[in-house]
Enzyme design. Structure first.
Site, PDB file in Angstrom:
ATOM      1  N   LEU B 125       0.932  -1.104  -0.012  1.00  0.00           N
ATOM      2  CA  LEU B 125      -0.105   0.024  -0.117  1.00  0.00           C
ATOM      3  C   LEU B 125       0.822   1.491   0.106  1.00  0.00           C
ATOM      4  CD1 LEU B 125      -2.624   1.890   0.359  1.00  0.00           C
ATOM      5  CD2 LEU B 125      -2.387   1.131   2.809  1.00  0.00           C
ATOM      6  N   TRP B 156       8.346  -0.214   1.992  1.00  0.00           N
ATOM      7  CA  TRP B 156       8.071  -0.728   3.212  1.00  0.00           C
ATOM      8  C   TRP B 156       7.053  -1.905   3.146  1.00  0.00           C
ATOM      9  CZ3 TRP B 156      11.419   0.708   6.808  1.00  0.00           C
ATOM     10  CH2 TRP B 156      11.742   2.007   6.851  1.00  0.00           C
ATOM     11  N   THR B 158       6.579  -5.428   4.085  1.00  0.00           N
ATOM     12  CA  THR B 158       6.961  -6.476   4.939  1.00  0.00           C
ATOM     13  C   THR B 158       6.908  -7.930   4.214  1.00  0.00           C
ATOM     14  OG1 THR B 158       6.233  -5.359   6.953  1.00  0.00           O
ATOM     15  CG2 THR B 158       6.390  -7.781   6.806  1.00  0.00           C
ATOM     16  N   ARG B 243      -5.304  -3.364  12.760  1.00  0.00           N
ATOM     17  CA  ARG B 243      -4.927  -2.599  13.919  1.00  0.00           C
ATOM     18  C   ARG B 243      -4.811  -3.352  15.242  1.00  0.00           C
ATOM     19  NH1 ARG B 243      -7.569   3.165  11.771  1.00  0.00           N
ATOM     20  NH2 ARG B 243      -5.580   3.521  10.365  1.00  0.00           N
ATOM     21  N   GLN B 279      10.961   2.238  46.388  1.00  0.00           N
ATOM     22  CA  GLN B 279       9.669   3.027  45.782  1.00  0.00           C
ATOM     23  C   GLN B 279       9.896   3.341  44.303  1.00  0.00           C
ATOM     24  OE1 GLN B 279       7.679   6.280  47.644  1.00  0.00           O
ATOM     25  NE2 GLN B 279       6.414   4.791  48.411  1.00  0.00           N
ATOM     26  N   GLU B 363       0.604   0.746  10.593  1.00  0.00           N
ATOM     27  CA  GLU B 363      -0.896   0.388  10.632  1.00  0.00           C
ATOM     28  C   GLU B 363      -1.538   1.569  11.036  1.00  0.00           C
ATOM     29  OE1 GLU B 363      -1.119  -2.802   9.557  1.00  0.00           O
ATOM     30  OE2 GLU B 363      -3.132  -2.624   9.449  1.00  0.00           O
ATOM     31  N   GLY B 364      -1.094   2.748  10.932  1.00  0.00           N
ATOM     32  CA  GLY B 364      -1.697   4.237  11.153  1.00  0.00           C
ATOM     33  C   GLY B 364      -0.957   4.545  12.414  1.00  0.00           C
TER      34      GLY B 364
END
Lengths: 248, 383
Positions: B125, B156, B158, B243, B279, B363-364
């Site tokens: 995409l 990009w 994959t 997503r 702590q 993915e956004g």
């Protein structure tokens, strides 16, 4: 030929246990199929894949939750499963009788049992079951094949190993080295839900051994810090290694 | 209300956890140091069923829902984020879209091979000049006798060069904006389909990503997915599922970093006590645990809504935003707990941090998620 493979549902290796009075509290433990029994399931599946076995019956004896171990065995390739259901703590000799009856009822001629059970570390169930059936026993098996109706196997003995052969029926106890068990794939886990799993209440069987107490091993650091200058400390260390630990 | 996972799913989760711990986790550090595409473990993941989680059983998948998808993918990511990324793409972008929009012939041709893991799917995409703005694509698909000719460059991707099936979005009508985008399925080996060198990335090194060049590639008509002009709508429809997958992946990385940090904080002593007794460390652990729990609840709710057929765009974006930001927070905090060792490549936490970084981007981006959430909120208020 039908193979019966015994599986036990035991606390998994990472379970946190606590002792309460005379018994262990397993309430919060996670449970899994005993790793020692996995070798037997795997061997049964391999024999079936090789065409030497027609059916694999997974057997368990224990509380209702033990069905999870049977489902795992079904996912690994067993065809059907039987749970002899009881909440009683039965020692291996008491278990052997009903398990032997189940083996006979299933028509099995080869039985796999883990060399020892991971939970109480007992190595008695396989021998007790062989005795109850009146069959020969091959324990601590590391190699096994079938030639016709003969089992040919190698097992560990104190000073090494020995080869062994016997006609069926036979009880075999399994251990690491026999094979590399597969793990259940998701499709097989899903299919296992549709395989038959019978439950039979186990009644009228009494333990021959009563548990009086239970304690957990305590982990305590027993380290000793040797004080003083390096020469003094080293001298003291050598003395302790020689006189107390007796390793020098 | 019931927050417990179904028993059947817990059984599958345990099986995947054990599988991932035995097969994937031991090679994660090596794959990070010496990147290669992890075919051996991907084959095993295929046998396990992890590369066709959502695809129906009739096509060779597991036929499970998004909740199961999220739970199982988290377990993979906890062992190694790269494997989860590759799985997320092949589960989602070719398979989910083939299930939803493919013709019978297309499903039969590709789904069994993808669901079994024999083939890996890739999604093309993004372009060098268009990432989140998918309507601004420059890749063209010209109509020719019997099909199309595709030209352009994708970025990009994959599994680029490794995957056997590429879902490519290209413009069939340059004047129609998003409505002019169509989707095509290309097999590796198609003349003109070429791959760049693997990108040099900050993390997730085994999830090899490359540019994909389309040089006058002929694609027969029967390899178009859906109708002409439907490509963008289809891709958007699969975004929610994608997503949820990235939210789950981020959770897995966070969980792994959290477990490493809590173990270390119990063992490492300073000033005569385990550092978790301080702590400053205890608060970090509390924040990590709380944010992971919140992110997981959001992720499971989003998946649960999708499984019941509800529109969950807002909830999915909330989950993805929260889980990815949480992963970055948790990995950073975990590294701090480890002190100097955290900065060493001999420990896994610095890898977790590098692997987690991209989860707020792909993915956004987090910014896009906020735009989506705000838009949905405004829409709800406007009603």
């Amino acid at each position: 030929m039908i193979i019966a493979t015994y599986v036990k549902h035991v606390p998994d290796a990472e379970a946190r246990l606590s002792a309460a009075g005379d018994r262990l509290d397993l309430g919060d433990a996670g449970f899994a199929l005993d790793g020692m029994d996995e070798y037997g399931v795997e061997q049964a599946v391999r024999l079936k894949e090789a065409g030497s076995a027609a059916e694999i019956v997974a057997l368990a004896l224990g509380p209702a939750r033990a069905d999870a171990a049977l489902r795992t065995a079904l996912a690994l390739g067993a065809d059907r499963a039987l749970l002899l259901e009881t909440d009683a703590d039965l020692d291996p000799l008491a278990q052997a009788g009903p398990l032997a009856a189940a083996v006979r009822a299933a028509g099995a001629e080869l039985v796999f049992v883990g060399g020892k059970q991971a939970d109480w570390d007992s190595a008695a169930l396989g021998p007790a079951l062989a005795e109850a059936l009146g069959w020969p026993l091959c324990d601590w098996t590391t190699e096994l094949r079938l030639e016709g109706r003969e089992v040919i196997a190698v097992h560990d003995v104190d000073d090494g190993s020995e080869g062994w052969r016997a006609p069926l029926p036979v009880v075999v106890t399994t251990q690491q080295g026999l094979n590399e068990p597969r793990y259940p794939t998701l499709p097989n886990i899903m299919k296992a839900k549709r395989k038959p799993l019978d439950r039979q209440p186990l009644e009228g069987v009494e333990a021959r051994v009563a548990t009086l107490s239970a304690t957990l091993p305590q982990r305590a650091r027993r380290g000793v810090r040797l004080e003083g200058d390096p020469v003094t400390a080293a001298t003291e260390l050598a003395r302790r290694l020689r006189d107390e630990a007796k390793v020098l | 209300m019931d927050f417990a996972l179904p028993d059947d799913l817990v059984t599958l989760q345990r099986a995947v956890r054990e599988f991932a711990r035995r097969e994937i986790a031991p090679i994660a550090a090596e794959l990070d140091r010496e990147p290669r595409y992890p075919w051996t473990t991907l084959r095993k993941m295929g046998e396990m069923g992890l590369l066709g989680i959502l695809t129906p059983e009739t096509h060779g998948g597991l036929g499970l829902g998004h909740l199961a998808y999220a739970v199982l993918l988290e377990e993979v990511a906890a062992a190694d984020a790269s494997h989860a990324t590759i799985a997320s793409v092949t589960n989602g972008m070719p398979q989910a879209l083939l299930v939803a929009y493919g013709s019978d012939a297309q499903r039969l041709r590709w789904l069994p091979r993808l669901a079994s893991g024999a083939w890996i799917g890739a999604f093309c995409l993004s372009e060098p000049h268009a990432g989140s703005d998918a309507a601004a694509l420059r890749t063209r698909a010209r109509r020719v006798e019997g099909g199309y000719r595709l030209d352009g460059t994708k970025a990009w991707v994959t599994s680029g060069g490794e995957a056997q099936l590429y879902l490519v979005l290209a413009k069939t009508d340059v004047d129609a904006g998003a409505r002019g985008v169509s989707a095509f399925l290309l097999e590796k080996g198609t003349p003109g389909l070429e791959f760049g060198a693997p990108e040099r990335k900050m993390g997730q090194h085994a999830a090899v990503a490359t540019a994909v060049r389309l040089d006058d590639v002929f694609v027969p008509e029967e390899q178009r997915l859906g109708a002409e002009g439907e490509g963008f709508v289809m891709a958007m429809s699969a975004l929610d599922g994608g997503r949820v997958g990235i939210a789950a992946q981020a959770l897995g990385i966070a969980q792994a970093a959290f477990e490493a940090a809590t173990r270390y904080a119990a063992e490492r002593e300073a000033f005569g006590q385990p550092i978790r007794e301080f702590q400053g460390i205890g608060f970090k652990i509390a924040d990590m645990a709380t944010r992971i729990d919140a992110a997981r609840l959001l992720t499971h709710r989003a998946a649960w809504l999708m499984d019941r057929g509800f529109r969950a765009t807002k909830e999915v974006s909330m989950a993805k935003l929260t889980a990815s930001e949480t992963a970055n927070f948790v990995c950073d905090a975990a590294l701090q707990v480890f002190g100097g060792y955290g900065y060493s490549a001999d420990y896994a936490v610095e890898r977790y941090l590098r692997d987690a970084r991209v989860t707020t981007i792909y993915e956004g981006t987090s910014e896009i998620q906020r735009i989506v959430i705000a838009r949905q909120v405004h829409r709800e208020l406007g009603r």
